[in-house]
Design a protein around this motif. Sequence first.
Motif, PDB file in Angstrom:
ATOM      1  N   ARG A  82      15.983   2.145   6.105  1.00 20.87           N
ATOM      2  CA  ARG A  82      14.703   1.464   6.008  1.00 20.87           C
ATOM      3  C   ARG A  82      14.447   1.066   4.559  1.00 20.87           C
ATOM      4  NH1 ARG A  82      12.888   1.770  11.545  1.00 20.87           N
ATOM      5  NH2 ARG A  82      15.026   1.987  12.236  1.00 20.87           N
ATOM      6  N   MET A 118       9.021   0.720  10.460  1.00 23.43           N
ATOM      7  CA  MET A 118       8.782   2.088   9.987  1.00 23.43           C
ATOM      8  C   MET A 118       7.287   2.347   9.958  1.00 23.43           C
ATOM      9  SD  MET A 118       9.609   1.739   5.915  1.00 23.43           S
ATOM     10  CE  MET A 118      10.556   0.266   5.650  1.00 23.43           C
ATOM     11  N   TYR A 161      13.596  -2.650   3.119  1.00 20.87           N
ATOM     12  CA  TYR A 161      12.413  -2.952   2.333  1.00 20.87           C
ATOM     13  C   TYR A 161      12.781  -3.669   1.043  1.00 20.87           C
ATOM     14  CZ  TYR A 161       8.675  -2.273  -1.002  1.00 20.87           C
ATOM     15  OH  TYR A 161       7.731  -2.485  -1.976  1.00 20.87           O
TER      16      TYR A 161
END
Lengths: 200, 200
Positions: free
Chosen positions: A148, A177, A152
Amino acid sequence: MHEKLLAHISRFVDLTHGEQQLLAASMEYRAIPKRKILLKPSQVCTSLYFVVSGSLRLYSMKSNGAEQILQFGLADWWICDYQSLENGTVSGYYIDAVDDAEVLVLDLRTRNELFDRIPMFERYFRLLMQRGYAAGIKRVSYFLTGSREEMYLQFVRLYPEFAHSVPQYMLASFLGMTPEFLSKIRGKKGSTPGGKPKIS
Amino acid sequence: MHEKLLAHISRFVDLTHGEQQLLAASMEYRAIPKRKILLKPSQVCTSLYFVVSGSLRLYSMKSNGAEQILQFGLADWWICDYQSLENGTVSGYYIDAVDDAEVLVLDLRTRNELFDRIPMFERYFRLLMQRGYAAGIKRVSYFLTGSREEMYLQFVRLYPEFAHSVPQYMLASFLGMTPEFLSKIRGKKGSTPGGKPKIS
DNA sequence: CGGAATCTTGAAAGTGTTCAAATCAAGTGG
DNA sequence: CCACTTGATTTGAACACTTTCAAGATTCCG
């Protein structure tokens, strides 16, 4: 108002002046206030939206009541539920405005007439859809390949200004998330090295 | 050999007899033995494959050397790297045959000529791409909304025979989990209730 | 039969989530 | 301009889901 659309189209195909006129006359300008809902589940999607400014989003509702954002519609994007549009079935998605936005609305029926009259316009959409399809595969690849945090960082790299203007919980949702976890990711970065606390 | 393709097309658009002939004459039949590689990274994708029988797959290589399957091409599917195809850029994917397969090959240049001569053929592709785009969004939605176990059950529901004919580690890869974990999921099901140990 | 690939199983380690509480920010009405 | 309310972000501890690693069992194919 339509220059932005015509400029976008011209990056893919060439339309004659007459075709451009016809197209421009076929689309309706509309100002969308923040949070205004353009589509919701139980409705059939019958319009395509071309985003001139601001941003829209397409999302579904998870069983626990949380929003799952599947797509942002930024400037120069078309957004709609293509499944509902083409099959005439009820949509399972919401579309609304993240910020105040300006869009050009194209009605399904009108779109189909334009496709019949202007083959290059259909080609333009074929190219857009093909691109979206390829991008979807790449997106799945990101989900499956990286963490994740990498997703990002990747997103921030691609859309730096948007990433900081959109509410964090929306970004978290789009990236798959929880807002809490995104907050932790951000916290980690800012404070690790001798980095200055952040400007402004 | 081409009836399967023409039948598929006819579910989306109508072609005249002459157009069908032209199309059929433009595609080349090819038998693909199991494991034969049709595309690999560093190559530019210049062909589209229509799967008549058997199955292909499109995958990338993760940094740890594991395959990440992004798409299966079953009967009646078109498969290729559309990004590489359209931009002329180098592909990042592999395409190969899971089983012995039969395909019809359409060359990029030929496809573009067909698009110019047969607008309905381009419409067919527009619809396919649009569908793929919508399916991609739904697929992301599955990844973000449910657990791996739910995804597996969903897949089995949709493609029961394929799910049991494809090697388990490929299915695991496609669903974004390790083969070990998929094995555990399957183990859980089979033995929970008074279920018989499994037939054959 | 032998060997290689595939599948299973278990324990230990990650990664990301949930829940709950505290903090921060922004508007609204007085 | 302040006090209040509501929504958004942060933080931490406990928990859940999935991976990794390693070993053993199984299957497939020459």
